[in-house]
Design a protein around this motif. Structure first.
Motif, PDB file in Angstrom:
ATOM      1  N   LEU A 308       0.854  -1.185   0.000  1.00  0.00           N
ATOM      2  CA  LEU A 308       0.000   0.000   0.000  1.00  0.00           C
ATOM      3  C   LEU A 308       0.888   1.233   0.000  1.00  0.00           C
ATOM      4  O   LEU A 308       1.727   1.412   0.893  1.00  0.00           O
ATOM      5  N   ALA A 309       0.700   2.091  -0.995  1.00  0.00           N
ATOM      6  CA  ALA A 309       1.525   3.292  -1.115  1.00  0.00           C
ATOM      7  C   ALA A 309       1.006   4.404  -0.207  1.00  0.00           C
ATOM      8  O   ALA A 309      -0.200   4.637  -0.143  1.00  0.00           O
ATOM      9  N   PRO A 310       1.892   5.109   0.490  1.00  0.00           N
ATOM     10  CA  PRO A 310       1.458   6.239   1.319  1.00  0.00           C
ATOM     11  C   PRO A 310       0.664   7.277   0.523  1.00  0.00           C
ATOM     12  O   PRO A 310      -0.271   7.895   1.051  1.00  0.00           O
ATOM     13  N   LYS A 311       0.999   7.464  -0.763  1.00  0.00           N
ATOM     14  CA  LYS A 311       0.292   8.435  -1.594  1.00  0.00           C
ATOM     15  C   LYS A 311      -1.197   8.081  -1.715  1.00  0.00           C
ATOM     16  O   LYS A 311      -2.058   8.967  -1.701  1.00  0.00           O
ATOM     17  N   THR A 312      -1.473   6.785  -1.812  1.00  0.00           N
ATOM     18  CA  THR A 312      -2.865   6.340  -1.889  1.00  0.00           C
ATOM     19  C   THR A 312      -3.599   6.664  -0.593  1.00  0.00           C
ATOM     20  O   THR A 312      -4.746   7.109  -0.607  1.00  0.00           O
ATOM     21  N   VAL A 313      -2.930   6.451   0.525  1.00  0.00           N
ATOM     22  CA  VAL A 313      -3.535   6.736   1.830  1.00  0.00           C
ATOM     23  C   VAL A 313      -3.771   8.233   1.993  1.00  0.00           C
ATOM     24  O   VAL A 313      -4.842   8.661   2.449  1.00  0.00           O
ATOM     25  N   ALA A 314      -2.810   9.031   1.594  1.00  0.00           N
ATOM     26  CA  ALA A 314      -2.912  10.485   1.755  1.00  0.00           C
ATOM     27  C   ALA A 314      -4.058  11.076   0.941  1.00  0.00           C
ATOM     28  O   ALA A 314      -4.580  12.143   1.282  1.00  0.00           O
ATOM     29  N   SER A 315      -4.472  10.389  -0.118  1.00  0.00           N
ATOM     30  CA  SER A 315      -5.532  10.928  -0.975  1.00  0.00           C
ATOM     31  C   SER A 315      -6.928  10.490  -0.568  1.00  0.00           C
ATOM     32  O   SER A 315      -7.908  10.807  -1.236  1.00  0.00           O
ATOM     33  N   LEU A 316      -7.059   9.770   0.554  1.00  0.00           N
ATOM     34  CA  LEU A 316      -8.367   9.303   1.007  1.00  0.00           C
ATOM     35  C   LEU A 316      -9.325  10.458   1.284  1.00  0.00           C
ATOM     36  O   LEU A 316      -8.918  11.507   1.795  1.00  0.00           O
ATOM     37  N   LYS A 317     -10.586  10.229   0.979  1.00  0.00           N
ATOM     38  CA  LYS A 317     -11.645  11.185   1.310  1.00  0.00           C
ATOM     39  C   LYS A 317     -12.328  10.720   2.579  1.00  0.00           C
ATOM     40  O   LYS A 317     -13.023   9.711   2.595  1.00  0.00           O
ATOM     41  N   LEU A 318     -12.130  11.442   3.652  1.00  0.00           N
ATOM     42  CA  LEU A 318     -12.691  11.076   4.961  1.00  0.00           C
ATOM     43  C   LEU A 318     -13.736  12.113   5.338  1.00  0.00           C
ATOM     44  O   LEU A 318     -13.541  12.942   6.218  1.00  0.00           O
ATOM     45  N   HIS A 319     -14.879  12.058   4.638  1.00  0.00           N
ATOM     46  CA  HIS A 319     -15.846  13.145   4.730  1.00  0.00           C
ATOM     47  C   HIS A 319     -17.049  12.827   5.589  1.00  0.00           C
ATOM     48  O   HIS A 319     -17.902  13.682   5.790  1.00  0.00           O
TER      49      HIS A 319
END
Length: 403
Positions: A308-319
């Motif tokens: 799992l790439a950190p970039k993928t995690v950083a782009s999460l939408k937690l709305h």
């Protein structure tokens, strides 16, 4: 002049022990089953339309009688929905002049709704000796039109059932499509009522059905399946048990990771289609992969990508509150385990960015004139990932072969 209260008529259009069609007004709702028999009753009819009736303040007229126990429970559900959403209390009439008093010894099987997700796998493992059947409902998180996805999911569920010595019951229904066309929110309002409907259709054979929790006692909020709601859907002969609020999602993943069969079957994705088990990039996949990393099990979880790439995690939408709760749990689990500090940092970034975006959105709503000044900052906080709930329109497509 006061407008007359609308009426929702629920009538059976066809019925066998493996397929039932019900008319809700002019709309046809269908159910087919394998692995058990189904029987239409007033409890199933009422459960299918209860939330819609509350939302539009309609009376329900059933063509089958319902038990007094069920009707009393439904009044409690109506009171809860009134406090949560402002819906008026539900009113039910039956074409039958008498209500049913049903013997409590009707069924002997104990079921558990099963999707392959962390919640349902955890409930299975925690009640392995008691549960006799897993109940998979196609049409809840998998559209009936996506036959390939349904086939792959059913195959995996059947493998779990066989390896644990359980029977698999597969129900197919277009009820979610009908609900969403009425603009009823699936997550916060409707999905618990669909499970209740399916459960009552199976109530000739089942005495108890487990419903796996989505949240912990600490993280509860208005949600369609909830510990204050689910047991009220029961009747004289069928009990619903909301299970698993005592464990966080990470704790559930930890328990699942200790069982190779359960770990290999773990399926959480709402965005995958065409036979892909978990896409590995949607918010549900990513948050589950983070939990797997926290408990040291991602490389053994064969239904997910192994990295799992950190970039993928950083782009999460937690709305939503849901997303925020699971993010906070995952951050704590990563910090406790010391695993993948770069993933923890990326998740903190996603959480802070989402909170900032929510704050900017609130400011614009309160002070519209600020929009031109905050537009650029608001755009910068927009994540690239599409949340799973945006695929809900897929449930409006129902194959003609099922109608």
């Amino acid at each position: 002049m006061r407008q007359p209260k609308p009426t929702l008529h629920v009538t059976c259009s066809s019925e066998t022990d493996s397929a039932i069609s019900v008319l809700v007004g002019d709309e046809k709702v269908v159910f087919t089953v394998s692995g058990a028999s189904i029987t239409l009753n007033g409890e199933a009819e009422a459960s299918a339309v209860a939330v819609l009736a509350m939302k539009i303040n309609a009376s329900i007229v059933l063509d089958r009688p319902a038990s007094t126990t069920y009707l009393h429970g439904l009044q409690h559900i109506g009171s809860i929905f009134h406090q949560w959403f402002g819906f008026p209390p539900v009113s039910i009439a039956s074409k039958s002049s008498t209500l049913l008093t049903i013997e409590k010894t009707s069924g002997t099987r104990v079921g558990s709704f099963f999707s392959g997700g962390a919640d349902s796998l955890y409930t299975l493992l925690m009640h392995l000796d008691e549960i006799t059947d897993l109940i998979l409902v196609i049409g809840m998180d998998i559209p009936m039109a996506d036959t390939k996805q349904a086939e792959v999911t059913e195959h995996a569920a059947r493998k779990v059932a066989e390896q644990f010595g359980k029977n698999l019951v597969v129900v197919r229904t277009n009820l979610r499509a009908s609900i969403e066309r009425a603009s009823i929110d699936w997550g916060t309002q409707a999905h618990g009522s669909v499970m209740a409907t399916v459960g009552h259709l199976l109530s000739n054979e089942f005495c108890k059905i487990y419903i796996a929790s989505s949240h912990t006692y600490q993280g509860l909020f208005a949600w369609g399946s909830h510990p204050v709601l689910d047991h009220h859907w029961g009747s004289d002969r069928l009990a619903f048990v909301h299970d698993g609020c005592d464990a966080t999602r990470v704790q559930k993943i930890k328990r699942i990771s200790e069982n190779a069969t359960a770990l290999s079957a773990l399926r959480v994705c709402w965005m995958s289609s065409g036979g892909v088990y978990n896409c590995g990039v949607c918010s549900k996949c990513v948050r589950t992969m983070i939990s797997l990393i926290a408990v040291g099990a991602l490389t053994r979880a064969t239904s997910f990508p192994s990295t799992l790439a950190p970039k993928t995690v950083a782009s999460l939408k937690l709305h939503k509150a849901n997303d925020t709760l699971f993010a906070i749990e995952n951050i704590a689990a990563l910090e406790d385990s010391g695993a993948a500090p770069e993933i923890a940092a990326a998740l903190r970034y996603a959480l802070n960015r989402s909170r900032l975006r929510a704050g900017i959105t609130a400011l614009i709503a309160l002070f519209p004139k600020l929009e031109k000044h905050l537009k650029s900052l608001h755009a910068l906080t927009k994540p690239p990932l599409r949340p799973p709930e945006e695929v809900g329109a897929a449930f409006d497509v129902v194959p003609s072969s099922h109608l």
